[in-house]
Design a protein around this motif. Structure first.
Motif, PDB file in Angstrom:
ATOM      1  N   VAL A   1     -76.526  18.099  15.691  1.00 10.43           N
ATOM      2  CA  VAL A   1     -75.880  16.406  16.448  1.00 10.43           C
ATOM      3  C   VAL A   1     -75.018  16.308  15.761  1.00 10.43           C
ATOM      4  CG1 VAL A   1     -76.573  14.340  16.196  1.00 10.43           C
ATOM      5  CG2 VAL A   1     -78.418  15.796  17.663  1.00 10.43           C
ATOM      6  N   PRO A   2     -75.207  16.554  14.063  1.00 10.90           N
ATOM      7  CA  PRO A   2     -73.428  15.597  13.911  1.00 10.90           C
ATOM      8  C   PRO A   2     -72.494  16.390  13.879  1.00 10.90           C
ATOM      9  CG  PRO A   2     -75.860  16.303  11.821  1.00 10.90           C
ATOM     10  CD  PRO A   2     -75.764  16.624  13.507  1.00 10.90           C
ATOM     11  N   ALA A   3     -72.853  17.273  13.427  1.00 11.05           N
ATOM     12  CA  ALA A   3     -71.188  18.587  14.158  1.00 11.05           C
ATOM     13  C   ALA A   3     -70.656  18.045  15.525  1.00 11.05           C
ATOM     14  CB  ALA A   3     -71.842  20.431  14.108  1.00 11.05           C
ATOM     15  N   ALA A   4     -72.176  17.712  16.498  1.00  8.76           N
ATOM     16  CA  ALA A   4     -71.424  18.308  17.841  1.00  8.76           C
ATOM     17  C   ALA A   4     -70.395  15.792  17.855  1.00  8.76           C
ATOM     18  CB  ALA A   4     -72.603  17.828  19.189  1.00  8.76           C
ATOM     19  N   ALA A   5     -71.520  15.408  16.787  1.00 12.99           N
ATOM     20  CA  ALA A   5     -70.905  13.542  17.328  1.00 12.99           C
ATOM     21  C   ALA A   5     -69.056  14.006  16.430  1.00 12.99           C
ATOM     22  CB  ALA A   5     -71.888  12.520  16.190  1.00 12.99           C
ATOM     23  N   LEU A   6     -69.152  14.845  15.598  1.00  9.26           N
ATOM     24  CA  LEU A   6     -67.888  14.984  14.336  1.00  9.26           C
ATOM     25  C   LEU A   6     -66.467  15.456  15.772  1.00  9.26           C
ATOM     26  CD1 LEU A   6     -68.111  15.815  10.957  1.00  9.26           C
ATOM     27  CD2 LEU A   6     -66.743  13.811  12.263  1.00  9.26           C
ATOM     28  N   ILE A   7     -66.578  16.427  16.407  1.00 18.06           N
ATOM     29  CA  ILE A   7     -65.953  17.330  17.250  1.00 18.06           C
ATOM     30  C   ILE A   7     -65.878  16.331  18.404  1.00 18.06           C
ATOM     31  CG2 ILE A   7     -65.603  19.546  18.528  1.00 18.06           C
ATOM     32  CD1 ILE A   7     -67.650  20.858  16.637  1.00 18.06           C
ATOM     33  N   GLY A   8     -66.697  15.865  18.649  1.00 19.14           N
ATOM     34  CA  GLY A   8     -65.801  15.871  20.395  1.00 19.14           C
ATOM     35  C   GLY A   8     -66.097  13.618  19.768  1.00 19.14           C
ATOM     36  N   ALA A   9     -65.860  13.186  18.574  1.00 22.86           N
ATOM     37  CA  ALA A   9     -65.019  11.661  18.398  1.00 22.86           C
ATOM     38  C   ALA A   9     -63.433  12.146  18.129  1.00 22.86           C
ATOM     39  CB  ALA A   9     -65.379  11.101  16.940  1.00 22.86           C
ATOM     40  N   PHE A  10     -63.709  13.347  17.482  1.00 23.19           N
ATOM     41  CA  PHE A  10     -62.037  13.991  16.795  1.00 23.19           C
ATOM     42  C   PHE A  10     -61.823  14.082  18.165  1.00 23.19           C
ATOM     43  CE2 PHE A  10     -63.341  13.819  12.637  1.00 23.19           C
ATOM     44  CZ  PHE A  10     -62.920  12.837  12.059  1.00 23.19           C
ATOM     45  N   SER A  11     -62.088  15.130  19.042  1.00 24.04           N
ATOM     46  CA  SER A  11     -61.300  16.045  20.265  1.00 24.04           C
ATOM     47  C   SER A  11     -60.811  14.430  20.850  1.00 24.04           C
ATOM     48  CB  SER A  11     -62.330  16.841  20.885  1.00 24.04           C
ATOM     49  OG  SER A  11     -63.680  16.877  21.352  1.00 24.04           O
TER      50      SER A  11
ATOM     51  N   LEU B   1     -58.198  17.557  14.283  1.00 20.65           N
ATOM     52  CA  LEU B   1     -59.430  17.959  15.272  1.00 20.65           C
ATOM     53  C   LEU B   1     -59.322  19.337  14.137  1.00 20.65           C
ATOM     54  CD1 LEU B   1     -61.317  18.496  17.648  1.00 20.65           C
ATOM     55  CD2 LEU B   1     -58.648  18.359  19.185  1.00 20.65           C
TER      56      LEU B   1
ATOM     57  N   TYR C   1     -61.888   9.255   8.954  1.00 14.63           N
ATOM     58  CA  TYR C   1     -62.312   8.344   8.718  1.00 14.63           C
ATOM     59  C   TYR C   1     -61.346   7.371   9.646  1.00 14.63           C
ATOM     60  CZ  TYR C   1     -66.459  11.301   9.201  1.00 14.63           C
ATOM     61  OH  TYR C   1     -66.943  12.682   8.842  1.00 14.63           O
TER      62      TYR C   1
ATOM     63  N   THR D   1     -70.651  24.251  20.828  1.00 15.51           N
ATOM     64  CA  THR D   1     -70.115  23.187  20.739  1.00 15.51           C
ATOM     65  C   THR D   1     -68.499  21.763  21.148  1.00 15.51           C
ATOM     66  OG1 THR D   1     -72.019  22.658  19.083  1.00 15.51           O
ATOM     67  CG2 THR D   1     -70.865  20.596  19.293  1.00 15.51           C
TER      68      THR D   1
ATOM     69  N   THR E   1     -71.279  15.119  24.188  1.00 14.21           N
ATOM     70  CA  THR E   1     -71.007  16.593  23.430  1.00 14.21           C
ATOM     71  C   THR E   1     -72.333  16.352  22.701  1.00 14.21           C
ATOM     72  OG1 THR E   1     -68.703  15.878  23.516  1.00 14.21           O
ATOM     73  CG2 THR E   1     -69.468  17.589  21.652  1.00 14.21           C
TER      74      THR E   1
END
Lengths: 245, 253
Positions: free
Chosen positions: B178-188, A177, B109, A189, A223
């Protein structure tokens, strides 16, 4: 870059066309083989060892993973293509560890032979460098994980093994994270992601436990929507390769 | 306290002896197969590059230098990946780790995919609900995830090679956000999901996150990029050490 910018001149067009054809055909063949073999193992476990797992369980698991990482599956090849070029794409997405290992390997090789970025020499140097990296990677995996690791597991005290099994997940996720937040460099973000996730994990899930299966997907979608609708005016930066190792 | 709470209905096969099936000979054969495919691919690509080299003014020495540079620069990252992989051996067994974390995928992942898959069966990785069936489904989820990456590569590379402008001219703002949001959203979300499980989960999460932050900070301040490569491995080792110290007395270590 490398694939588009340099229009082949007549002198080396044949040789490079041959290279493209070979790497494209064999890149596809080997990648399909790798894909099938890597899925064969778990499918064998699921269906041939009497574990009594229904196809529905597999589909649900797949859907849950796809809802979380589906966008990344598509975006990653798109963003790496200009850097890697077509031939190295087939290598990179099979070997993995692209940004922390294969890209540096390719860049160092290009520098060492003085190849201009985007040139055909640079493209070949990248492919050769990735081959070199692959050899080192396979050897170190076989020795340190396959042999040494298996031996380590057999001599390690059971209590250490138990702790590892129980708590390796939070340690991986804590580090990843932070890595994601730092490497993406999108503070807005990040705030949205942490807020949405906190609401999902600490408010929504306790109220509606049955949503556990889709909680990550909800957080991802939430998000994305917030980051998109409240994006700053100056966030339109170049799309950089996104990859977390 | 580290003892996991009793969980939802267990999967049909409730044996938790993961290693019994994780080291199935067929899985070892598949690992050998994946290794073999990569070796074959590298050999074919090397040969093709050697053949094309003279035409683009690339000497045999250049090829040798490129290969050696790639090999040498991969030593550090390969060892770093090996350390992470060893830490995951106890959870997934050697064949799954070698084929998933070592190749194709990556720790972040694949561990996430495994966690999500286990969650979809009402189980948690590593505790009493982590049965053989849960392992099999988690391993399947990791593998199918890796397969989707390869599938996307197989479909997109020929299209991009044709210089398909449409794919490349996707809205740049969307591609950045979008990709950055998807990644940070998923891992958080995945990370925060670990916290309510126990105090030691919180401890190991925080220690590991702090160590990673420190590694990245030092890497930047001191210009030591190896700290970035080793960040994940160091974080895992120190995070696990902290949790071991915290539970140590309880399990009579």
């Amino acid at each position: 870059m490398s694939s588009i910018t340099s229009a082949p001149t007549t002198t080396h067009s044949n040789a490079m066309a041959d290279f493209s054809r070979t790497t494209s055909r064999w890149g596809q063949i080997t990648m399909i083989a790798g894909l099938l073999i890597s899925v064969a193992g778990p499918l064998y476990l699921v269906f041939a060892t009497g574990l009594d797992i229904g196809p529905a369980q597999l589909w649900i698991a797949f859907a849950a993973v796809a809802a979380t990482f589906g966008i990344i599956w598509i975006v990653e090849p798109l963003t790496y293509y200009p850097i890697l070029g077509p031939a190295a794409m087939y290598q990179a997405f099979m070997i993995g560890n692209i940004s922390n290992k294969l890209l540096p390997a390719a860049l160092i090789a290009q520098t060492n032979i003085g190849a201009k970025p985007g040139s055909k020499r640079a493209e070949l140097a990248a492919v050769v460098a990735i081959c070199g990296a692959a050899v080192v990677h396979l050897i170190s995996l076989a020795i340190f994980v396959g042999l040494l690791g298996s031996w380590l597991i057999s001599v390690i005290p059971p209590s250490v093994l138990l702790v590892t099994r129980l708590y390796v997940l939070p340690t991986v996720l804590g580090a990843v994270l932070v890595q994601a937040i730092v490497s993406m460099k999108q503070p807005r973000t990040t705030v949205f992601a942490l807020l949405v996730s906190a609401v999902v994990v600490f408010v929504v899930l306790p109220l509606v436990p049955s949503l556990a299966m889709v909680s990550t997907a909800i957080a991802v979608l939430g998000t994305i929507l917030l980051a998109w609708f409240f994006r700053g005016k100056n966030t339109i930066t170049e799309a950089k390769p996104i990859h977390i190792e | 306290m580290h003892q996991p709470l009793a969980l939802q209905p267990l999967a049909p096969n409730s044996s938790t002896d993961i290693m019994a099936i994780a080291n199935n000979p067929v899985l070892w054969i598949c690992v050998a197969g994946v290794f073999g495919v990569i070796i074959i691919q590298s050999a074919i690509f090397m040969k093709a590059a050697r053949r094309a080299a003279p035409a683009v003014d690339m000497s045999t020495q250049d090829i040798r230098t490129s290969f050696r540079s790639g090999a040498v620069s991969a030593i550090g990252p390969s060892l770093a990946v090996s350390l992470v992989a060893i830490a995951l051996l106890g959870l997934f067994g050697a064949p799954a780790v070698l084929s998933r974390i070592g190749l194709i995928g990556s720790a972040a992942y694949d561990v996430s995919a495994a966690g999500i898959a286990a969650g979809s069966m009402g189980a948690k990785l590593g505790d009493a609900s982590y049965t053989q069936s849960v392992f099999a489904v988690a391993f399947f989820a990791m593998s199918i995830g890796g397969a989707m990456w390869m599938l996307a590569t197989l479909i997109l590379t020929p299209l991009l090679r044709k210089g398909d402008a449409k794919i490349r001219s996707v809205n740049p703002a969307a591609m950045a956000i979008v990709p950055a949001a998807a990644l940070i959203g998923a891992f958080s979300c995945l990370g925060l999901t670990e916290l309510p499980k126990s105090g030691i989960h919180i401890l190991s999460f925080l220690v590991s996150a702090a160590v990673m932050g420190l590694c990245l900070l030092l890497a930047k301040r001191l210009g030591k990029s190896w700290l970035r490569e080793w960040g994940l491995g160091i974080s895992i080792v120190l995070g696990l050490s902290a949790s071991y110290l915290a539970v140590g007395p309880a399990i009579g270590a």
